[in-house]
Write a protein that holds these residues in place. Structure first.
Motif, mmCIF file in Angstrom:
data_model
loop_
_atom_site.group_PDB
_atom_site.id
_atom_site.type_symbol
_atom_site.label_atom_id
_atom_site.label_comp_id
_atom_site.label_asym_id
_atom_site.label_seq_id
_atom_site.Cartn_x
_atom_site.Cartn_y
_atom_site.Cartn_z
ATOM 1 N N ARG A 1 68.731 -7.757 14.674
ATOM 2 C CA ARG A 1 68.568 -6.961 13.482
ATOM 3 C C ARG A 1 67.739 -5.764 13.983
ATOM 4 O O ARG A 1 67.642 -5.179 14.962
ATOM 5 N N ALA A 2 66.600 -5.387 13.023
ATOM 6 C CA ALA A 2 65.840 -4.357 13.109
ATOM 7 C C ALA A 2 64.761 -4.374 14.361
ATOM 8 O O ALA A 2 64.541 -5.575 14.863
ATOM 9 N N PRO A 3 64.422 -3.325 15.046
ATOM 10 C CA PRO A 3 63.194 -3.534 16.163
ATOM 11 C C PRO A 3 62.151 -3.957 15.820
ATOM 12 O O PRO A 3 61.827 -4.226 14.456
ATOM 13 N N THR A 4 61.606 -4.686 16.950
ATOM 14 C CA THR A 4 60.452 -5.643 16.557
ATOM 15 C C THR A 4 59.419 -4.920 17.543
ATOM 16 O O THR A 4 59.401 -4.238 18.430
ATOM 17 N N ALA A 5 57.923 -5.231 17.092
ATOM 18 C CA ALA A 5 56.826 -4.937 18.001
ATOM 19 C C ALA A 5 55.904 -6.304 17.913
ATOM 20 O O ALA A 5 56.283 -7.227 17.621
ATOM 21 N N ARG A 6 54.970 -6.100 19.067
ATOM 22 C CA ARG A 6 54.058 -7.339 19.531
ATOM 23 C C ARG A 6 52.729 -7.036 19.084
ATOM 24 O O ARG A 6 52.208 -5.829 19.140
ATOM 25 N N CYS A 7 51.918 -7.967 18.798
ATOM 26 C CA CYS A 7 50.383 -7.928 18.409
ATOM 27 C C CYS A 7 50.145 -9.129 18.781
ATOM 28 O O CYS A 7 50.753 -10.220 19.074
ATOM 29 N N PHE B 1 51.699 6.084 4.883
ATOM 30 C CA PHE B 1 53.140 6.129 5.303
ATOM 31 C C PHE B 1 53.733 4.732 4.359
ATOM 32 O O PHE B 1 54.840 4.705 4.156
ATOM 33 N N GLY B 2 52.868 3.816 4.182
ATOM 34 C CA GLY B 2 53.353 2.484 3.757
ATOM 35 C C GLY B 2 53.500 1.629 4.973
ATOM 36 O O GLY B 2 53.113 1.641 5.968
ATOM 37 N N PRO B 3 53.767 0.207 4.434
ATOM 38 C CA PRO B 3 54.136 -0.577 5.618
ATOM 39 C C PRO B 3 55.168 -0.133 6.772
ATOM 40 O O PRO B 3 56.036 0.334 6.373
ATOM 41 N N ILE B 4 54.708 -0.275 8.012
ATOM 42 C CA ILE B 4 55.437 0.286 9.152
ATOM 43 C C ILE B 4 56.310 -1.162 9.590
ATOM 44 O O ILE B 4 57.190 -0.911 10.324
ATOM 45 N N GLY B 5 56.094 -2.321 8.983
ATOM 46 C CA GLY B 5 56.668 -3.404 9.347
ATOM 47 C C GLY B 5 56.169 -4.554 8.697
ATOM 48 O O GLY B 5 55.137 -4.541 7.866
ATOM 49 N N ILE C 1 54.895 -11.336 16.039
ATOM 50 C CA ILE C 1 56.102 -10.636 16.080
ATOM 51 C C ILE C 1 56.168 -9.785 14.705
ATOM 52 O O ILE C 1 55.981 -10.431 13.597
ATOM 53 N N ILE C 2 56.416 -8.322 14.685
ATOM 54 C CA ILE C 2 56.417 -7.619 13.713
ATOM 55 C C ILE C 2 57.853 -6.873 13.742
ATOM 56 O O ILE C 2 58.257 -6.242 14.648
ATOM 57 N N GLU C 3 58.730 -7.019 12.495
ATOM 58 C CA GLU C 3 59.964 -6.406 12.350
ATOM 59 C C GLU C 3 59.518 -5.055 11.532
ATOM 60 O O GLU C 3 59.006 -4.972 10.656
ATOM 61 N N LEU C 4 59.893 -4.038 12.352
ATOM 62 C CA LEU C 4 59.745 -2.821 12.023
ATOM 63 C C LEU C 4 60.626 -2.120 11.142
ATOM 64 O O LEU C 4 61.797 -2.605 10.857
ATOM 65 N N VAL C 5 60.249 -1.414 10.115
ATOM 66 C CA VAL C 5 61.028 -0.788 8.997
ATOM 67 C C VAL C 5 61.931 0.305 9.508
ATOM 68 O O VAL C 5 61.675 0.804 10.571
#
Length: 279
Positions: free
Chosen positions: A57-63, A93-97, A119-123
């Protein structure tokens, strides 16, 4: 009985409401994790939600995983939108993920020894880019002859192997944070945690680090302090040591994602991660 129906579209509305309630609300209310995995297909057919097929599904980011300390959510896939993530430079902007997974530090003050990541799922409104303010990430670091991450399966992939830190190695990290853009040699890579002279400060955790490819330009005033290289890890912590700056290697993160995905196929957020090719 509802979920075992071969054609979910024929389920009576009264029965279907139970599935929708679960999918739209708190997933753990009606179905535990094992039941969700067992009934993914009918759930997807009746009420497709982000948690049905995490890997696709949606792209993810790392932290960095140590940025959150809440035992209610650690060490599991977080299907509910309980932990929003904001751009600190544009909170309007609101939540980015939303955080989908993070590793419990298990008592450590500086994050888990080898798996300090989230893992962060991006909006959908977020546009992916490989170009940050100063660092451009050109894919994932691959070290065919490197030592294997402690999180890796056997056989390990090239992107699950570590940069060398011996005296004859001159591997360097380039990082960007509140102190500006810094680069420095890796002096230690024990357990997939890089120790480097590239400096950072509290609040930079989770920011990207790239490998300085030999022969490529160093960031400088002449080039606007820009640098490009394959993603090599994320900022971890400042520790007692020389140098004190540590980074969780991309090898550790990618290896753990693949290991968790192998144990729980299709239910691991971020599995199969690749750095975007978008400019």
């Amino acid at each position: 009985m509802v979920l075992s129906d071969p054609d979910p579209t024929t389920v009576p509305l009264d029965d279907l409401a139970a599935i929708v309630l679960c999918a739209e609300g708190e997933a753990g209310v009606l179905f535990d994790r094992q039941e969700r995995r067992a009934h993914k297909q009918p759930l997807e057919a009746t009420a497709p939600r982000p948690w049905v097929t995490p890997a696709a599904r949606a792209p993810t980011a790392r932290c960095a995983g140590h940025c959150i300390r809440d035992a209610r959510y650690s060490d599991r896939e977080i299907h509910e939108n309980s932990i929003p993530v904001y751009d600190r430079q544009d909170t309007g902007f609101g939540p980015i993920g939303y955080v989908r997974y993070y590793k419990d530090p298990e008592g450590s003050m500086v994050g888990h020894p080898t798996k300090d990541y989230m893992i962060i799922e991006l909006v959908p409104q977020v546009t992916l880019s490989s170009q940050g303010p100063h660092l451009k990430q050109t894919g994932e670091l691959k070290v065919p002859d490197g030592h294997i991450s402690p999180n890796a399966l056997n056989p390990a992939l090239d992107n699950e192997r570590l940069l060398g830190a011996d005296w004859f190695n001159n591997n360097e990290l380039v990082v960007s944070g509140q102190l500006g853009v810094w680069y420095g040699r890796i002096t230690n890579a024990t357990n997939g945690i890089y120790q480097s002279h590239a400096s950072h400060k509290m609040g930079d955790s989770g920011g990207p680090a790239v490998w300085h490819a030999p022969g490529s330009a160093y960031p400088s005033d002449a080039n606007g302090f820009q640098a490009a290289g394959p993603w090599a890890g994320i900022t971890k912590a400042i520790v007692l040591g020389l140098p004190p700056y540590t980074y969780t290697s991309s090898a550790n993160i990618l290896a753990d994602l693949r290991t968790r995905d192998a144990a729980d196929p299709g239910d691991v957020y971020g599995a199969g991660f690749e750095v975007t090719a978008n400019p």
